[in-house]
Motif scaffolding. Structure first.
Motif, short mmCIF file in Angstrom:
data_model
loop_
_atom_site.label_atom_id
_atom_site.label_comp_id
_atom_site.label_asym_id
_atom_site.label_seq_id
_atom_site.Cartn_x
_atom_site.Cartn_y
_atom_site.Cartn_z
N TYR A 1 37.07 48.90 35.28
CA TYR A 1 36.58 48.06 34.18
C TYR A 1 35.07 48.20 34.05
O TYR A 1 34.38 48.38 35.04
N TYR B 1 32.09 45.73 32.47
CA TYR B 1 31.72 44.43 31.90
C TYR B 1 30.23 44.43 31.60
O TYR B 1 29.46 45.14 32.23
N GLN C 1 27.11 41.42 31.35
CA GLN C 1 26.81 40.03 31.66
C GLN C 1 25.49 39.65 31.03
O GLN C 1 24.46 40.23 31.34
N GLY D 1 28.70 34.68 30.58
CA GLY D 1 29.69 35.12 31.55
C GLY D 1 29.87 36.63 31.54
O GLY D 1 28.96 37.37 31.17
N LEU D 2 31.04 37.07 31.92
CA LEU D 2 31.36 38.49 31.98
C LEU D 2 32.27 38.83 30.81
O LEU D 2 33.32 38.22 30.63
N LEU E 1 34.40 41.91 28.86
CA LEU E 1 34.98 43.23 29.10
C LEU E 1 34.65 44.18 27.96
O LEU E 1 34.92 43.89 26.79
N TYR F 1 38.21 49.43 29.55
CA TYR F 1 38.88 49.51 30.83
C TYR F 1 39.79 50.73 30.86
O TYR F 1 40.02 51.38 29.84
N PHE G 1 28.31 45.62 34.86
CA PHE G 1 29.06 45.68 36.10
C PHE G 1 30.32 46.51 35.90
O PHE G 1 31.03 46.35 34.91
N ARG H 1 40.36 47.71 40.62
CA ARG H 1 41.42 47.04 41.37
C ARG H 1 42.57 48.01 41.57
O ARG H 1 42.73 48.96 40.82
N ASP I 1 45.53 40.61 43.67
CA ASP I 1 45.00 41.86 43.13
C ASP I 1 43.57 41.66 42.70
O ASP I 1 43.26 41.49 41.53
N THR I 2 42.71 41.71 43.68
CA THR I 2 41.29 41.42 43.49
C THR I 2 40.61 42.48 42.67
O THR I 2 40.93 43.67 42.78
N GLN I 3 39.64 42.06 41.87
CA GLN I 3 38.72 43.01 41.27
C GLN I 3 37.50 43.11 42.18
O GLN I 3 36.91 42.09 42.55
N PHE J 1 33.73 44.41 42.50
CA PHE J 1 32.63 44.73 41.59
C PHE J 1 31.58 45.61 42.27
O PHE J 1 31.33 45.49 43.47
N GLY J 2 30.97 46.46 41.47
CA GLY J 2 29.81 47.21 41.91
C GLY J 2 28.57 46.35 41.85
O GLY J 2 28.63 45.21 41.38
#
Lengths: 112, 114
Positions: free
Chosen positions: B33, B35, B37, B42-43, B45, B48, B90, B94, B101-103, B105-106
């Motif tokens: 993904y 994103y 910010q 917020g974040l 999208l 993806y 960002f 996942r 099922d965590t994302q 992030f870089g």
């Protein structure tokens, strides 16, 4: 489209006070995730809730998922300066290929 | 394991210039993904990918293009940068497995367009 609202936008507390942030979705969610972002950092996964009415605890943090799976909350007991950051909820839907809709976040500051 | 990495960390562009942001992951993520910010927003999208060779539009795709030629890499391109694209970008990935099922992030890329 689906929206996830999060309140409050900012919260300033004295160290030792409790803190709560609330999340509301316009649609029923399949799951909700919570992330924390420290100042200058990137979001880091905290927890995922899946079941209706689910409550999970991580030390001083308590996470709840509403019975209708449209709202959630994060409560921190006795805040510490290490809790400073922005807390995001993110809602997932089965039909969205696993994509998350993020709330705008609650920025927590803690005065020592 | 490097996790999810992003290059560059910072960049300043002039209006109309182009650039590519690189996201690389060694966590065998199927999904990736991009994103952006912005303060108080917020974040959101941008685009993806659900697997190598696939891409799809997110909430705010205009002005951006992406490519996923290799599973490990997800590139975000700005063909003609505009001041409205000043943001922190960002990348996340996942695995796409059942269950939690965590994302991941870089560290982010801070982009300023003058």
């Amino acid at each position: 489209g689906q929206q996830v609202m999060q309140i409050p936008q900012y919260q300033h507390v004295q160290e030792g006070e409790d803190f709560t942030t609330y999340c509301n979705s316009s649609t029923t969610l399949s799951n909700i995730q919570w992330y924390k972002q420290r100042p200058g950092g990137h979001p880091v996964f905290l927890i995922q809730l899946v079941k209706s009415g689910e409550v999970k605890k991580q030390k001083r943090l308590t996470f709840q998922f509403g019975e209708a799976k449209k709202n959630s909350s994060l409560h921190i007991t006795a805040t510490q300066t290490t809790d400073v950051g922005t807390y995001f909820c993110a809602g997932g839907n089965r039909g969205s290929q696993g994509n998350l809709i993020f709330g705008k976040g609650t920025k927590l500051s803690v005065k020592p | 394991n490097a996790g999810v990495t992003q290059t560059p960390k910072f960049r300043v562009l002039k209006t109309g210039q182009s650039m590519t942001l690189l996201c690389a992951q060694d966590m065998n993520h199927e999904y990736m993904y991009w994103y952006r910010q912005d303060p108080g927003m917020g974040l959101r999208l941008i685009h993806y990918s659900v697997g190598e060779g696939t891409t799809a539009k997110g909430e705010v795709p205009d002005g951006y293009n992406v490519s996923r030629l290799k599973k490990q890499n997800f590139l975000l391109g700005l063909e003609s940068a505009a001041p409205s694209q000043t943001s922190v970008y960002f990348c996340a990935g996942r695995r796409g497995l059942a269950g939690v099922d965590t994302q991941y992030f870089g560290p982010g890329t801070r982009l300023t367009v003058l």
